[in-house]
Design an enzyme around this catalytic site. Structure first.
Site, PDB file in Angstrom:
ATOM      1  N   ASP A 175      42.791   8.635 -22.756  1.00 32.35           N
ATOM      2  CA  ASP A 175      43.397   8.611 -23.496  1.00 32.35           C
ATOM      3  C   ASP A 175      43.375   8.386 -25.011  1.00 32.35           C
ATOM      4  O   ASP A 175      43.158   7.199 -24.883  1.00 32.35           O
ATOM      5  CB  ASP A 175      44.711   7.609 -22.381  1.00 32.35           C
ATOM      6  N   CYS A 200      60.877  18.822 -17.035  1.00 29.15           N
ATOM      7  CA  CYS A 200      59.623  20.297 -16.847  1.00 29.15           C
ATOM      8  C   CYS A 200      61.176  21.438 -17.078  1.00 29.15           C
ATOM      9  O   CYS A 200      61.057  22.163 -17.859  1.00 29.15           O
ATOM     10  CB  CYS A 200      59.178  20.119 -15.227  1.00 29.15           C
ATOM     11  N   LEU A 230      70.677  23.668  -4.237  1.00 28.82           N
ATOM     12  CA  LEU A 230      71.674  24.577  -4.176  1.00 28.82           C
ATOM     13  C   LEU A 230      72.473  23.830  -3.432  1.00 28.82           C
ATOM     14  O   LEU A 230      73.894  23.948  -2.836  1.00 28.82           O
ATOM     15  CB  LEU A 230      71.688  25.907  -2.415  1.00 28.82           C
ATOM     16  N   THR A 272      51.458  23.098 -18.575  1.00 25.89           N
ATOM     17  CA  THR A 272      52.664  23.881 -18.186  1.00 25.89           C
ATOM     18  C   THR A 272      52.429  24.327 -19.413  1.00 25.89           C
ATOM     19  O   THR A 272      52.573  24.155 -20.337  1.00 25.89           O
ATOM     20  CB  THR A 272      53.476  23.849 -17.897  1.00 25.89           C
ATOM     21  N   LYS A 320      68.155  12.232 -12.498  1.00 18.91           N
ATOM     22  CA  LYS A 320      68.110  12.057 -10.597  1.00 18.91           C
ATOM     23  C   LYS A 320      67.702  10.842 -10.130  1.00 18.91           C
ATOM     24  O   LYS A 320      66.618  10.113 -11.103  1.00 18.91           O
ATOM     25  CB  LYS A 320      66.929  13.263 -10.287  1.00 18.91           C
ATOM     26  N   ALA A 374      76.443  21.686  -5.685  1.00 24.84           N
ATOM     27  CA  ALA A 374      76.387  21.342  -7.131  1.00 24.84           C
ATOM     28  C   ALA A 374      76.120  20.243  -8.141  1.00 24.84           C
ATOM     29  O   ALA A 374      76.407  19.310  -7.310  1.00 24.84           O
ATOM     30  CB  ALA A 374      78.155  21.620  -7.679  1.00 24.84           C
ATOM     31  N   ARG A 387      56.420  15.988  -7.495  1.00 21.15           N
ATOM     32  CA  ARG A 387      57.982  16.205  -8.515  1.00 21.15           C
ATOM     33  C   ARG A 387      58.023  14.647  -8.760  1.00 21.15           C
ATOM     34  O   ARG A 387      57.204  13.873  -8.348  1.00 21.15           O
ATOM     35  CB  ARG A 387      59.095  16.348  -6.776  1.00 21.15           C
ATOM     36  N   GLY A 427      67.367  17.944 -14.953  1.00 16.33           N
ATOM     37  CA  GLY A 427      66.993  17.462 -16.677  1.00 16.33           C
ATOM     38  C   GLY A 427      65.816  17.503 -16.393  1.00 16.33           C
ATOM     39  O   GLY A 427      65.101  18.166 -15.455  1.00 16.33           O
TER      40      GLY A 427
END
Ligand code: UGA
Length: 456
Positions: A30, A279, A269, A125, A339, A271, A160, A276
């Site tokens: 790094d 990614c 699936l 990505t 999240k 609501a 994730r 956010g």
């Protein structure tokens, strides 16, 4: 295998620690001296369950090392994995490739010093064409070697946040985009330990597979949110009930031995307040740009983002409707990260809601079980950050829930609501749907139309 990983962000460090744990010799690189020191001390620069244990284990065994010196990290290494950030350019939708180019150039300069075969693989990505058109080209120019004299691959990650270590160890798939079989063989050796499906494909197919995965998740979330909006406009409907009817389609929840199995994908699936993180929004936007550059319209992806940006606004409108005005009102915002289970504030819809509330004159007290005071300070949240749930809620005019953290569901709402000034609860994630709240609480879930009055 001796592996060099460039970039100790989320992907690079988790990959490095996990590869070391299965016996590889991993050298992480790094540019930040401070970050390198931190990792050398066994500390993860971000919250990720299980990572610090793996770091300590790897550092102690000597299989994992961290440095700012790329030349040293590439000594006798067979493979370099590039895992640097490709954030969206400021004020634009396309990704910024400058970190990727720098990493490729530096790797190429090292390759110029020897003639040993070495594979350069992209883990970041990137939009189709980038590995060949940017990374390979830059390595070629900097190394003086021709393709074939060094290997090129693209190996996307599907981790994730919050369960990255677990996801890595129980990978569902390993996608190896290869410029030629020799390059792909090196990646196949790297992952020989895992017995999941390994898909060996073209480089551009690998690049696109990553976007396709995140685009599908985003699409499901926006579909659910659009449906929530329709339910909110339809008296007597509840998005949770409509969704339940949807899930019962055997194609979505197959019956195995007479019992319904609910695949994990169904959790996308549902609501909420929109997706956010670092990614999903970035990747959907990058696909849109890619489509535009190639003359391919992407109306679905455009709509996915449109619905997504509308959701936080909708929740603020609900607060406005419940409280009359937000001016001078105290609102407890429960959940700030994008999240539950992470401290990541990047593109967080919760943060967007916080800013919108403040802009309308509300005083916000934000609590998130994973957010440390330091991280809150770094994000400029000093004025709003609250260290405990109780303090956030006390004397608040309303509570607004923005993540589905179980802490909120399991809290003592009898006690919490009695400490509030006006017990209004706006539930942006329908997290308290199955909690019995005290009768005095005015509860506003998302995706519910007005109740129909039963005729006598
Ligand atoms: C996402 C993908 O899930 C990973 O497969 C991918 O590797 C990663 O992006 C990446 O490209 O690096 P992550 O950003 O950690 O992972 O987040 P998710 O857990 O997928 O959550 C994304 C959004 O979906 C969040 O806003 C979250 O609130 C929402 N979500 C998540 C749901 O609506 N339902 C869920 O069950 C999980």
């Amino acid at each position: 295998m001796i592996v060099t990983i460039v970039g100790t962000g989320y992907v690079g460090l988790v990959t490095g620690a996990c590869l070391a744990s299965i016996g590889h010799t991993v050298r992480c690189v790094d540019v930040s001296e401070e970050r390198v020191e931190m990792i050398r001390a066994g500390q993860a620069p971000f919250y990720e369950p299980g990572l610090e244990e793996l770091l300590s284990e790897g550092l102690e065994s000597g299989r994992l090392s961290v440095t700012t010196d790329l030349a040293k990290a590439m000594e006798n290494s067979v493979l370099s994995l590039i895992a640097v950030g490709t954030p969206s350019k400021v004020g634009a939708l396309e990704p910024d490739l400058s970190y990727l180019e720098t990493a490729a150039r530096q790797i190429g300069e090292e390759l110029r010093k020897s003639s040993d075969y070495h594979v350069v693989a992209v883990k970041s990505t990137v939009i189709p064409g980038t590995t060949r058109g940017v990374v390979q080209r830059v390595v070629e120019a900097a190394s003086g070697r021709k393709p074939g004299e060094f290997g090129v691959a693209m190996n996307p990650e599907f981790l994730r946040e919050g369960s990255a270590v677990e996801d890595f160890r129980n990978s569902d798939r390993i996608v190896i985009g290869q410029a030629d079989a020799r390059s792909g063989d090196v990646l196949a050796d790297l992952y020989a330990y895992f017995d999941c499906e390994k898909l060996r494909v073209g480089i551009e197919e690998a690049e696109l597979t990553k976007y396709a995965s995140n685009a599908l998740l985003s699409l499901l979330i926006s579909f659910s949110n659009e449906l929530a909006g329709l339910c909110e406009a339809t008296a007597g409907t509840d998005v949770e009930t409509v969704m339940e009817g949807l899930y019962l389609d055997r194609r979505l929840s197959p019956a195995v031995d007479g019992a319904r199995v609910r695949p994990e994908i169904l959790s996308y699936l549902r609501a909420g307040i929109g997706f956010g993180g670092s990614c999903l929004p970035k990747d959907v936007n990058a696909l849109r740009v890619y489509g535009r550059l190639n003359g391919v319209p992407t109306p679905m992806m455009d709509a996915v983002m449109l619905t997504n940006t509308a959701r936080p606004v909708r929740v603020v409108e609900m607060a406005l409707k419940a409280l009359g005005s937000l001016e001078g009102k105290t609102i407890a915002l429960l959940g700030v990260a994008f999240k539950a289970g992470t401290d990541d504030l990047r593109s967080s819809p919760g943060l967007a809601i916080l800013q919108a509330l403040v802009a309308r004159g509300a005083k916000v007290r934000a609590f998130d079980p994973f957010l440390s005071p330091k991280a809150a300070e770094r994000a400029g949240l000093n004025g709003s950050y609250c260290p405990t749930l109780e303090l956030a809620v006390k004397d608040a005019d309303a509570v607004l829930i923005t993540t589905g953290d179980p802490v909120f569901r399991n809290a003592d709402w009898e006690r919490l609501s009695s400490s509030m000034r006006g017990p209004v609860v706006i539930d942006g994630r329908n997290a308290l749907r199955h909690v019995t709240l005290p009768a005095a609480v005015r509860y506003f879930p998302i995706g519910q139309g007005e109740q129909l009055v039963e005729a006598n």
